[in-house]
Each structure stands twice: as C-alpha cells, then as structure tokens.
Write a protein that holds these residues in place. Structure first.
Motif, PDB file in Angstrom:
ATOM      1  N   PRO A 152       0.719  -1.380   0.045  1.00 32.89           N
ATOM      2  CA  PRO A 152      -0.030  -0.104  -0.036  1.00 32.89           C
ATOM      3  C   PRO A 152       0.946   1.264  -0.023  1.00 32.89           C
ATOM      4  N   THR A 153       0.377   2.344  -0.514  1.00 32.59           N
ATOM      5  CA  THR A 153       1.167   3.560  -0.681  1.00 32.59           C
ATOM      6  C   THR A 153       1.460   4.036   0.934  1.00 32.59           C
ATOM      7  N   ASP A 154       0.767   4.005   1.682  1.00 35.01           N
ATOM      8  CA  ASP A 154       0.856   4.531   3.126  1.00 35.01           C
ATOM      9  C   ASP A 154       1.937   3.672   4.031  1.00 35.01           C
ATOM     10  N   VAL A 155       2.758   2.712   3.365  1.00 34.25           N
ATOM     11  CA  VAL A 155       3.516   2.070   4.298  1.00 34.25           C
ATOM     12  C   VAL A 155       4.674   2.798   4.868  1.00 34.25           C
ATOM     13  N   ALA A 156       4.788   2.712   6.056  1.00 31.47           N
ATOM     14  CA  ALA A 156       6.001   3.580   6.649  1.00 31.47           C
ATOM     15  C   ALA A 156       7.513   3.058   6.274  1.00 31.47           C
ATOM     16  N   ALA A 173       2.931 -10.841  13.312  1.00 35.44           N
ATOM     17  CA  ALA A 173       4.330 -10.605  12.981  1.00 35.44           C
ATOM     18  C   ALA A 173       4.672 -10.533  11.801  1.00 35.44           C
ATOM     19  N   GLY A 174       5.461  -9.505  11.484  1.00 28.84           N
ATOM     20  CA  GLY A 174       5.864  -9.077   9.983  1.00 28.84           C
ATOM     21  C   GLY A 174       4.787  -8.324   9.110  1.00 28.84           C
ATOM     22  N   ALA A 175       3.879  -7.848   9.701  1.00 27.61           N
ATOM     23  CA  ALA A 175       2.970  -6.985   9.132  1.00 27.61           C
ATOM     24  C   ALA A 175       3.444  -5.752   8.770  1.00 27.61           C
ATOM     25  N   PRO A 176       3.323  -5.240   7.480  1.00 27.08           N
ATOM     26  CA  PRO A 176       3.954  -3.899   7.190  1.00 27.08           C
ATOM     27  C   PRO A 176       2.965  -2.523   7.816  1.00 27.08           C
ATOM     28  N   LEU A 177       3.904  -1.884   8.569  1.00 26.89           N
ATOM     29  CA  LEU A 177       3.111  -0.721   9.194  1.00 26.89           C
ATOM     30  C   LEU A 177       2.704   0.381   8.206  1.00 26.89           C
TER      31      LEU A 177
END
Length: 245
Positions: A152-156, A173-177
C-alpha cells in the motif's frame, strides 16, 4: 523473308523492353510508397523511452533501487515530432500502473501504456504480534526490504518516526506498518491547560486555553480560550496548539 523476320524480331524485342521498364518503374514506385509509409509511422521505442523517463523522474527522490518496464504501443502511430508523457490524477507512481504519452505536433494523438515500476527499499514491519491499542516501541519494530510497488502507498519506511504511535487493531508478526493502521501519539489531552500560539501576517501571540478533545500530533483540535472563545488549530507536542489566521 530474313529481313521481315528481323523486323518482327526487333519489334517483339522492343515490346518486351517497354514491358520490363514499365514493370521496374511500378516496382520502384511501390517501394517508394512503402518507404514513405514506414517513415510516416512513429518509432514505438521512442514512445516507450519517453514513458520510462517520465516514470523514473516521478520516483527519482525515493530511496532504493528503481527499475521501470513499459509495454510498447499495440497499434501503429503516426510520426510525432514532440512527445509528452503524463499520468492521470490519482495514478500510482510505483507498482503496476498506466502512463500516457501524447503527441503535440505535427498532429494530436494519445496512447496509454501499461508499466511496472519496481522500487526495492526498506519498510517497517512488526517484529512480533502486537495487540490493538498498543504503543509502539523500538522492540516492536524492524525493517524489511522488498518491492514497495507491491505494498500500500501509506506503508511506513522510518522506524524512528513510528515510536509512540498506537495500533488501531491487532497486527501479526511481520505486518507492514501503514498509516491507516496507526494512531498518532497524543500531543494534546482533553481538559488540560493548553498553550495557544496564534500566528498571522506580521504577528505571533501566545496565550492559554483548554483543549476540548484529545488530538495526535498534526491533527486539528478545538481549544476554548480564557475569554470563552473557541478556536481551532493544529496539535503539536507538549500540549500546544498552533492557530493560523
């Protein structure tokens, strides 16, 4: 008899020669016409190159390794002396996307090409499962490298910038923030005395008021001044609200 035969043979030879010359001229004319038609068509590689340059420029400031692949036009296009690439509003600059190329002169046409923009870079993920309403610390976060075009475009991308943020829901665990999954730290708390900074053309005034709601850094919040007036401003760290006039 020989003389007559010689005349007949010369006449036949002359007719064959005329036929050969006419055929050669026709073939040459067809060749010239074919060359003219080929010259009048736009080189598809030039259209691809224009689109690639545009997409690379759009992502030139992003950290990571960038690769761009653009599909060629499917149909033949008239020759163009001035090409311009563009994207429609809301189109992604990375990932699978579409880029347009238009001809400005000598005639007008527009073609849309499929593209795949890959940006290999680091992004923030959770080290372990975290529950909802959890305040993030360094122990919760790490970086992983991958293709941002698939995310997604809003990934940190900056772990340090996420410290103190609160999770909206539980994360594996391992989820993109992502910004959509996080709530900014409270910079202003409801009911607390709040410093108001009033900024306008040629002036800046500081006073105090009372926050009417909780607000994270950068969020808008209303504050009641000592005189009873309610103003709206942007929450900053340290129980401060900036009001622009």
């Amino acid at each position: 008899m020989e003389s007559r035969g010689g005349i007949e043979m010369a006449s036949a030879s002359s007719s064959v020669g005329k036929w050969l010359r006419a055929t050669a001229a026709a073939v040459a004319a067809c060749g010239l016409a074919g060359n003219a038609n080929a010259a009048a068509q736009q080189d598809p590689a030039a259209v691809q190159a224009q689109a690639e340059r545009f997409l690379k420029m759009q992502s030139s400031g992003l950290p990571g390794t960038l690769t761009v692949e653009v599909k060629p036009p499917r149909a033949a296009l008239p020759a163009c002396a001035s090409l311009e690439a563009f994207q429609t509003a809301g189109a992604r600059s990375i990932g699978r996307t579409t880029v347009g190329v238009r001809c400005l002169a000598p005639q007008s046409w527009t073609v849309y090409l499929g593209a795949d923009v890959r940006l290999i870079a680091a992004y923030a993920v959770t080290r372990h499962p975290v529950p909802a309403n959890h305040v993030l610390t360094e122990a919760d976060l790490t970086l992983r490298e991958g293709n941002l075009g698939n995310l997604p475009t809003d990934v940190a991308r900056d772990v340090g910038a996420l410290l103190g943020y609160r999770t909206v829901s539980g994360l594996a665990a391992g989820a993109p923030l992502r910004a959509a999954l996080l709530r900014a730290p409270l910079a202003v708390q409801q009911g607390q005395t709040t410093r108001l900074v009033l900024n306008g053309p040629g002036f800046s005034v500081q006073t105090e008021g009372q926050a009417l709601a909780n607000a994270g850094r950068g969020e808008r919040v209303r504050v009641k001044t000592r005189s009873g007036q309610v103003v709206s401003g942007v929450a900053q760290d340290g129980q401060q609200v900036v009001v622009a006039f």
